[in-house]
Design a protein around this motif. Structure first.
Motif, short mmCIF file in Angstrom:
data_model
loop_
_atom_site.label_atom_id
_atom_site.label_comp_id
_atom_site.label_asym_id
_atom_site.label_seq_id
_atom_site.Cartn_x
_atom_site.Cartn_y
_atom_site.Cartn_z
N SER A 241 -3.29 -2.74 6.56
CA SER A 241 -4.52 -3.02 5.81
C SER A 241 -4.21 -3.31 4.34
O SER A 241 -4.84 -4.17 3.73
CB SER A 241 -5.50 -1.84 5.91
OG SER A 241 -4.92 -0.65 5.39
N TYR A 242 -3.21 -2.63 3.80
CA TYR A 242 -2.82 -2.89 2.42
C TYR A 242 -2.19 -4.27 2.30
O TYR A 242 -2.49 -5.03 1.37
CB TYR A 242 -1.81 -1.84 1.93
CG TYR A 242 -1.35 -2.10 0.51
CD1 TYR A 242 -2.09 -1.67 -0.58
CD2 TYR A 242 -0.17 -2.82 0.26
CE1 TYR A 242 -1.69 -1.94 -1.88
CE2 TYR A 242 0.23 -3.10 -1.03
CZ TYR A 242 -0.53 -2.66 -2.11
OH TYR A 242 -0.13 -2.95 -3.38
N VAL A 243 -1.34 -4.61 3.25
CA VAL A 243 -0.68 -5.93 3.24
C VAL A 243 -1.72 -7.04 3.30
O VAL A 243 -1.66 -8.02 2.53
CB VAL A 243 0.31 -6.06 4.42
CG1 VAL A 243 0.87 -7.49 4.49
CG2 VAL A 243 1.45 -5.06 4.27
N ASP A 244 -2.68 -6.90 4.19
CA ASP A 244 -3.71 -7.93 4.35
C ASP A 244 -4.60 -8.08 3.12
O ASP A 244 -5.04 -9.19 2.79
CB ASP A 244 -4.59 -7.61 5.57
CG ASP A 244 -3.82 -7.74 6.88
OD1 ASP A 244 -2.77 -8.40 6.89
OD2 ASP A 244 -4.28 -7.16 7.89
N ALA A 245 -4.84 -6.97 2.43
CA ALA A 245 -5.77 -7.00 1.29
C ALA A 245 -5.09 -7.29 -0.05
O ALA A 245 -5.76 -7.58 -1.03
CB ALA A 245 -6.51 -5.66 1.20
N ASP A 248 -0.87 -10.94 -2.73
CA ASP A 248 -0.19 -11.36 -3.95
C ASP A 248 0.77 -10.28 -4.44
O ASP A 248 1.92 -10.57 -4.80
CB ASP A 248 -1.21 -11.67 -5.05
CG ASP A 248 -0.55 -12.09 -6.35
OD1 ASP A 248 0.14 -13.13 -6.37
OD2 ASP A 248 -0.70 -11.38 -7.37
N ALA A 249 0.33 -9.03 -4.43
CA ALA A 249 1.18 -7.93 -4.87
C ALA A 249 2.37 -7.76 -3.93
O ALA A 249 3.51 -7.56 -4.38
CB ALA A 249 0.37 -6.63 -4.92
N VAL A 250 2.12 -7.84 -2.62
CA VAL A 250 3.19 -7.72 -1.65
C VAL A 250 4.21 -8.84 -1.82
O VAL A 250 5.43 -8.61 -1.79
CB VAL A 250 2.64 -7.72 -0.20
CG1 VAL A 250 3.78 -7.72 0.81
CG2 VAL A 250 1.73 -6.52 0.02
#
Length: 346
Positions: A241-245, A248-250
């Motif tokens: 969920s963090y990756v999908d949201a 840009d940061a990832v």
């Protein structure tokens, strides 16, 4: 800056505060930024001074996170399982640890994926005491075998090696030996006859003639001979969920890691050691350089998941992990890693 385990409580507080301010927003997917808009990402490392996880601190020391436009805070948790729990609870956004955790967590109904693969093999070795008569895994019967902790990657790999060589897991004793000085002490005082560990512990044992490497999984050749294929290990994994949201940061974090993997492949062990914190080498810099040199073949040069690697990991976990065994046929490996960010980084 190097952080120790005492910083975990402070690190854990920040997402909680952010969650309170954001109402119902889940800290596992919410992004934080500094005053100037720079993405902030907290990454826990499953043993920050272990050579297998060297790329995390090296990336920091090379300034590549900053160059990529991301503020990365590294913290240390020697237990991979504890680091995994910290990620699942949303206290950090990423973990540098073994890829196999993504499979175990999927079997528990959670979605975690590797976004950049740092190592194509475990970077571990089965080290045997000079006092113990072992020539290979076929001699495990009746012996005391050290692992980091029960249920760890070292435990599952030990079980796999034993079974593959005709020894039941009931025919040897599993001993929690940890790593570093505790592992060396166990091997020296007879607490274990052999055990699986990483550098710089391996280099310490062999240089002091306390034991020898019996099964070497720090190289592609040794890993294929032991396991029948590559076994991707060290990686940066994050909550789906963090990756999908926060793509840009990832992407910025992955850009930095990919740059580091290329740097490692074009520099000597001595040059790598010179970039690391001085206390990582302890009192013996030459020994630390040797440990990096011996283990460096495990690293990928581009951050890409090795072909066939996830299948080997699933085979091992699906045979010996009670958590994965019952779910093996339902595991979707495509959801345990992505090469999208690495591809865009290249």
């Amino acid at each position: 800056m190097r952080l120790n385990r005492l910083t975990v409580a402070a690190v854990a507080f920040l997402p909680v505060a952010a969650l309170a301010l954001a109402g119902c927003r889940d800290s596992r997917s919410a992004a934080t930024t500094s005053a100037d808009g720079t993405p902030q990402v907290k990454i826990m490392v499953g043993g920050i001074n272990k050579v297998i996880y060297l790329p995390a601190m090296l990336t920091q020391r090379l300034g590549y996170f900053k160059d990529a436009g991301v503020d990365v805070q590294l913290s240390d948790e020697p237990s991979g399982a504890s680091a995994e729990n910290t990620l699942v609870s949303g206290q950090v956004q990423g973990v540098v640890g073994f890829y196999d955790h993504t499979i175990t967590l999927q079997a528990q109904g959670k979605c975690i994926k590797s976004v950049v693969q740092l190592a194509k093999v475990p970077g571990e070795a089965e080290v045997v005491s000079n006092k113990a008569p072992l020539a290979g895994a076929k001699d495990f019967k009746g012996k005391k075998l050290g692992v980091t902790s029960p249920g760890s990657s070292t435990d599952y790999l030990t079980q796999y090696l034993a079974t593959k060589n005709g020894v039941s897991t009931k025919d040897y004793t599993t001993v929690k030996a940890g790593a570093g000085s505790t592992f060396v002490a166990a091997l020296t005082n007879g607490g274990i006859d052999a055990g699986m560990t990483t550098d710089p512990t391996i280099a310490t044992i062999t240089s002091k003639n306390l034991g020898k490497v019996m099964i070497d999984m720090r190289t592609e050749e040794g890993t294929k001979a032991a396991l029948g294929g590559l076994y991707p290990a060290a990686s940066l994994y994050m909550d789906c969920s963090y990756v999908d949201a926060n793509k840009d940061a990832v992407q910025k974090v992955v850009n930095a890691f990919v740059k580091t993997m290329k740097w490692i492949s074009t520099h000597s062990a001595a040059e790598i050691a010179d970039k690391m914190p001085a206390d990582y080498a302890g009192a013996d810099k030459a020994l630390y350089v040797k440990s990096i040199k011996d283990s460096s073949p495990m690293f990928t040069t581009d951050g890409v998941m090795p072909k066939g690697g996830p299948e080997t990991v699933l085979d091992v976990l699906g045979t010996f992990s009670d958590t994965v065994k019952s779910q093996k046929d339902k595991i979707d490996l495509s959801k345990t890693y992505t090469t999208d960010f690495v591809t865009d980084a290249k």
